[in-house]
Design a protein around this motif. Structure first.
Motif, PDB file in Angstrom:
ATOM      1  N   ILE A 114       0.721  -1.171  -0.004  1.00  0.00           N
ATOM      2  CA  ILE A 114       0.122  -0.054   0.030  1.00  0.00           C
ATOM      3  C   ILE A 114       1.070   1.295  -0.162  1.00  0.00           C
ATOM      4  O   ILE A 114       1.917   1.192   0.823  1.00  0.00           O
ATOM      5  CB  ILE A 114      -0.905   0.110   1.291  1.00  0.00           C
ATOM      6  N   SER A 115       0.528   2.300  -0.983  1.00  0.00           N
ATOM      7  CA  SER A 115       1.359   3.314  -0.889  1.00  0.00           C
ATOM      8  C   SER A 115       1.400   4.116   0.223  1.00  0.00           C
ATOM      9  O   SER A 115       0.171   4.317   0.996  1.00  0.00           O
ATOM     10  CB  SER A 115       1.061   4.336  -2.024  1.00  0.00           C
ATOM     11  N   GLY A 116       2.629   4.504   1.081  1.00  0.00           N
ATOM     12  CA  GLY A 116       2.379   5.477   2.047  1.00  0.00           C
ATOM     13  C   GLY A 116       2.416   4.606   3.385  1.00  0.00           C
ATOM     14  O   GLY A 116       2.699   5.396   4.539  1.00  0.00           O
ATOM     15  N   GLU A 117       2.463   3.240   3.168  1.00  0.00           N
ATOM     16  CA  GLU A 117       2.710   2.499   4.368  1.00  0.00           C
ATOM     17  C   GLU A 117       4.155   2.177   4.673  1.00  0.00           C
ATOM     18  O   GLU A 117       5.021   1.960   4.045  1.00  0.00           O
ATOM     19  CB  GLU A 117       1.937   0.961   4.109  1.00  0.00           C
ATOM     20  N   LYS A 118       4.274   2.236   6.242  1.00  0.00           N
ATOM     21  CA  LYS A 118       5.669   2.380   6.725  1.00  0.00           C
ATOM     22  C   LYS A 118       6.130   0.816   7.080  1.00  0.00           C
ATOM     23  O   LYS A 118       7.243   0.464   6.785  1.00  0.00           O
ATOM     24  CB  LYS A 118       5.824   3.382   7.723  1.00  0.00           C
ATOM     25  N   ASN A 119       5.101   0.199   7.566  1.00  0.00           N
ATOM     26  CA  ASN A 119       5.154  -1.114   8.061  1.00  0.00           C
ATOM     27  C   ASN A 119       4.730  -2.056   7.088  1.00  0.00           C
ATOM     28  O   ASN A 119       3.616  -2.142   6.750  1.00  0.00           O
ATOM     29  CB  ASN A 119       4.574  -1.361   9.330  1.00  0.00           C
ATOM     30  N   LEU A 120       5.718  -2.770   6.426  1.00  0.00           N
ATOM     31  CA  LEU A 120       5.381  -3.735   5.159  1.00  0.00           C
ATOM     32  C   LEU A 120       5.599  -5.181   5.799  1.00  0.00           C
ATOM     33  O   LEU A 120       6.322  -5.448   6.549  1.00  0.00           O
ATOM     34  CB  LEU A 120       6.375  -3.720   3.975  1.00  0.00           C
ATOM     35  N   THR A 121       4.557  -6.187   5.322  1.00  0.00           N
ATOM     36  CA  THR A 121       4.842  -7.325   5.578  1.00  0.00           C
ATOM     37  C   THR A 121       5.931  -8.256   4.688  1.00  0.00           C
ATOM     38  O   THR A 121       6.126  -7.577   3.802  1.00  0.00           O
ATOM     39  CB  THR A 121       3.423  -8.133   5.576  1.00  0.00           C
ATOM     40  N   HIS A 122       6.182  -9.366   5.124  1.00  0.00           N
ATOM     41  CA  HIS A 122       7.432 -10.117   4.287  1.00  0.00           C
ATOM     42  C   HIS A 122       6.890 -10.249   2.901  1.00  0.00           C
ATOM     43  O   HIS A 122       7.473 -10.489   1.872  1.00  0.00           O
ATOM     44  CB  HIS A 122       8.063 -11.256   5.097  1.00  0.00           C
ATOM     45  N   ARG A 123       5.456 -10.462   2.757  1.00  0.00           N
ATOM     46  CA  ARG A 123       4.836 -10.799   1.397  1.00  0.00           C
ATOM     47  C   ARG A 123       5.028  -9.557   0.492  1.00  0.00           C
ATOM     48  O   ARG A 123       5.250  -9.533  -0.646  1.00  0.00           O
ATOM     49  CB  ARG A 123       3.477 -11.166   1.668  1.00  0.00           C
ATOM     50  N   GLN A 124       4.638  -8.414   1.253  1.00  0.00           N
ATOM     51  CA  GLN A 124       4.666  -6.963   0.408  1.00  0.00           C
ATOM     52  C   GLN A 124       6.340  -6.872   0.015  1.00  0.00           C
ATOM     53  O   GLN A 124       6.248  -6.412  -0.998  1.00  0.00           O
ATOM     54  CB  GLN A 124       4.158  -6.094   1.119  1.00  0.00           C
ATOM     55  N   ILE A 125       7.155  -7.093   0.801  1.00  0.00           N
ATOM     56  CA  ILE A 125       8.497  -6.848   0.620  1.00  0.00           C
ATOM     57  C   ILE A 125       9.189  -7.722  -0.549  1.00  0.00           C
ATOM     58  O   ILE A 125       9.940  -7.202  -1.471  1.00  0.00           O
ATOM     59  CB  ILE A 125       9.468  -6.719   1.865  1.00  0.00           C
ATOM     60  N   ASN A 126       8.567  -9.010  -0.332  1.00  0.00           N
ATOM     61  CA  ASN A 126       8.791  -9.758  -1.439  1.00  0.00           C
ATOM     62  C   ASN A 126       8.408  -9.460  -2.764  1.00  0.00           C
ATOM     63  O   ASN A 126       8.865  -9.887  -3.853  1.00  0.00           O
ATOM     64  CB  ASN A 126       8.469 -11.088  -1.101  1.00  0.00           C
ATOM     65  N   ALA A 127       7.260  -8.951  -2.869  1.00  0.00           N
ATOM     66  CA  ALA A 127       6.708  -8.217  -4.274  1.00  0.00           C
ATOM     67  C   ALA A 127       7.590  -7.107  -4.759  1.00  0.00           C
ATOM     68  O   ALA A 127       7.861  -7.118  -5.847  1.00  0.00           O
ATOM     69  CB  ALA A 127       5.069  -7.868  -3.836  1.00  0.00           C
ATOM     70  N   LEU A 128       7.965  -6.303  -3.807  1.00  0.00           N
ATOM     71  CA  LEU A 128       8.788  -5.139  -4.324  1.00  0.00           C
ATOM     72  C   LEU A 128      10.061  -5.663  -4.875  1.00  0.00           C
ATOM     73  O   LEU A 128      10.659  -5.316  -5.624  1.00  0.00           O
ATOM     74  CB  LEU A 128       8.863  -4.334  -2.898  1.00  0.00           C
ATOM     75  N   LEU A 129      10.422  -6.592  -3.936  1.00  0.00           N
ATOM     76  CA  LEU A 129      12.016  -7.152  -4.546  1.00  0.00           C
ATOM     77  C   LEU A 129      11.649  -8.038  -5.605  1.00  0.00           C
ATOM     78  O   LEU A 129      12.851  -7.861  -6.405  1.00  0.00           O
ATOM     79  CB  LEU A 129      12.512  -8.052  -3.529  1.00  0.00           C
ATOM     80  N   SER A 130      10.762  -8.399  -6.022  1.00  0.00           N
ATOM     81  CA  SER A 130      10.608  -9.092  -7.296  1.00  0.00           C
ATOM     82  C   SER A 130      10.417  -8.378  -8.546  1.00  0.00           C
ATOM     83  O   SER A 130      10.652  -8.684  -9.586  1.00  0.00           O
ATOM     84  CB  SER A 130       9.322 -10.222  -7.290  1.00  0.00           C
ATOM     85  N   LYS A 131       9.843  -7.253  -8.412  1.00  0.00           N
ATOM     86  CA  LYS A 131       9.911  -5.878  -9.198  1.00  0.00           C
ATOM     87  C   LYS A 131      11.146  -5.660  -9.541  1.00  0.00           C
ATOM     88  O   LYS A 131      11.415  -5.308 -10.903  1.00  0.00           O
ATOM     89  CB  LYS A 131       9.140  -4.887  -8.864  1.00  0.00           C
ATOM     90  N   TYR A 132      12.253  -5.431  -8.598  1.00  0.00           N
ATOM     91  CA  TYR A 132      13.351  -5.137  -9.100  1.00  0.00           C
ATOM     92  C   TYR A 132      14.489  -6.295  -8.635  1.00  0.00           C
ATOM     93  O   TYR A 132      15.310  -6.048  -7.599  1.00  0.00           O
ATOM     94  CB  TYR A 132      13.606  -3.617  -8.218  1.00  0.00           C
ATOM     95  N   PRO A 133      14.626  -7.183  -9.347  1.00  0.00           N
ATOM     96  CA  PRO A 133      15.409  -8.167  -8.877  1.00  0.00           C
ATOM     97  C   PRO A 133      17.036  -7.786  -9.126  1.00  0.00           C
ATOM     98  O   PRO A 133      17.432  -6.989  -9.890  1.00  0.00           O
ATOM     99  CB  PRO A 133      15.224  -9.163  -9.935  1.00  0.00           C
ATOM    100  N   GLN A 134      17.900  -8.423  -8.066  1.00  0.00           N
ATOM    101  CA  GLN A 134      19.500  -8.265  -8.148  1.00  0.00           C
ATOM    102  C   GLN A 134      19.726  -9.191  -9.334  1.00  0.00           C
ATOM    103  O   GLN A 134      19.554 -10.207  -9.363  1.00  0.00           O
ATOM    104  CB  GLN A 134      19.956  -8.524  -6.967  1.00  0.00           C
ATOM    105  N   ARG A 135      21.002  -8.810 -10.057  1.00  0.00           N
ATOM    106  CA  ARG A 135      21.704  -9.653 -10.931  1.00  0.00           C
ATOM    107  C   ARG A 135      22.767 -10.689  -9.967  1.00  0.00           C
ATOM    108  O   ARG A 135      23.141 -10.091  -9.027  1.00  0.00           O
ATOM    109  CB  ARG A 135      22.187  -8.926 -11.792  1.00  0.00           C
ATOM    110  N   LEU A 136      22.306 -11.979 -10.236  1.00  0.00           N
ATOM    111  CA  LEU A 136      23.047 -12.926  -9.562  1.00  0.00           C
ATOM    112  C   LEU A 136      24.469 -13.223 -10.286  1.00  0.00           C
ATOM    113  O   LEU A 136      25.252 -13.849  -9.758  1.00  0.00           O
ATOM    114  CB  LEU A 136      22.257 -14.177  -9.479  1.00  0.00           C
ATOM    115  N   ASP A 137      24.775 -12.879 -11.376  1.00  0.00           N
ATOM    116  CA  ASP A 137      25.955 -13.180 -12.111  1.00  0.00           C
ATOM    117  C   ASP A 137      27.129 -12.179 -11.990  1.00  0.00           C
ATOM    118  O   ASP A 137      27.954 -12.239 -12.718  1.00  0.00           O
ATOM    119  CB  ASP A 137      25.710 -13.509 -13.680  1.00  0.00           C
ATOM    120  N   ILE A 138      26.987 -11.233 -11.060  1.00  0.00           N
ATOM    121  CA  ILE A 138      27.966 -10.301 -10.817  1.00  0.00           C
ATOM    122  C   ILE A 138      29.357 -10.843 -10.214  1.00  0.00           C
ATOM    123  O   ILE A 138      29.124 -11.663  -9.382  1.00  0.00           O
ATOM    124  CB  ILE A 138      27.372  -9.069 -10.053  1.00  0.00           C
TER     125      ILE A 138
END
Length: 138
Positions: A114-138
């Motif tokens: 939710i936009s503006g929410e400060k306390n995020l659950t682990h599912r919401q953080i995983n959704a954010l991290l899946s939008k901007y994945p890290q490259r693993l081949d570095i």
């Protein structure tokens, strides 16, 4: 006659240097130390997911009612018969708490943050991290 060395003339060993061989160990040799090689045991980057943490409750529910009940029971030698009002107040508070917990369990937390929410659950953080994945081949 015994000759004692003055304390000011005795040189105390510095930390890590056993120069007087008290414990039969050789003194520490700094010239034998090699430069430590830094080995990366775990990758120095974020993972693309996190695990679910504890959902610890920060509030203590019905604490006031419980303390009132315990004070009344302490005065009356721990008999519940002499404290009916406090016991009824504690039971109603506890049933209300259980109903609220059931209502929270029925409403599942959304996976999209939710936009503006400060306390995020682990599912919401995983959704954010899946939008901007890290490259693993570095």
């Amino acid at each position: 006659m015994v000759y004692l060395t003055p304390i000011s003339m005795v040189q105390r060993p510095t930390f890590g240097r056993n120069t007087r061989f008290k414990n039969r160990r050789l003194p520490f040799r700094y010239d034998k130390i090699q430069d430590p090689i830094l080995v990366e045991r775990t990758p120095m980057r974020l993972r693309n997911w996190i695990t679910g943490g504890k959902n610890a409750r920060q509030d203590a529910y019905c604490m006031k009612e419980m303390l009132n009940l315990f004070n009344c029971m302490k005065v009356n030698d721990f008999s519940e018969k002499d404290c009916p009002e406090e016991l009824a107040a504690f039971k109603t508070c506890h049933t209300q708490f259980l109903e609220e917990e059931k209502a929270r369990a029925l409403i599942k937390d959304p996976t999209e943050p939710i936009s503006g929410e400060k306390n995020l659950t682990h599912r919401q953080i995983n959704a954010l991290l899946s939008k901007y994945p890290q490259r693993l081949d570095i």
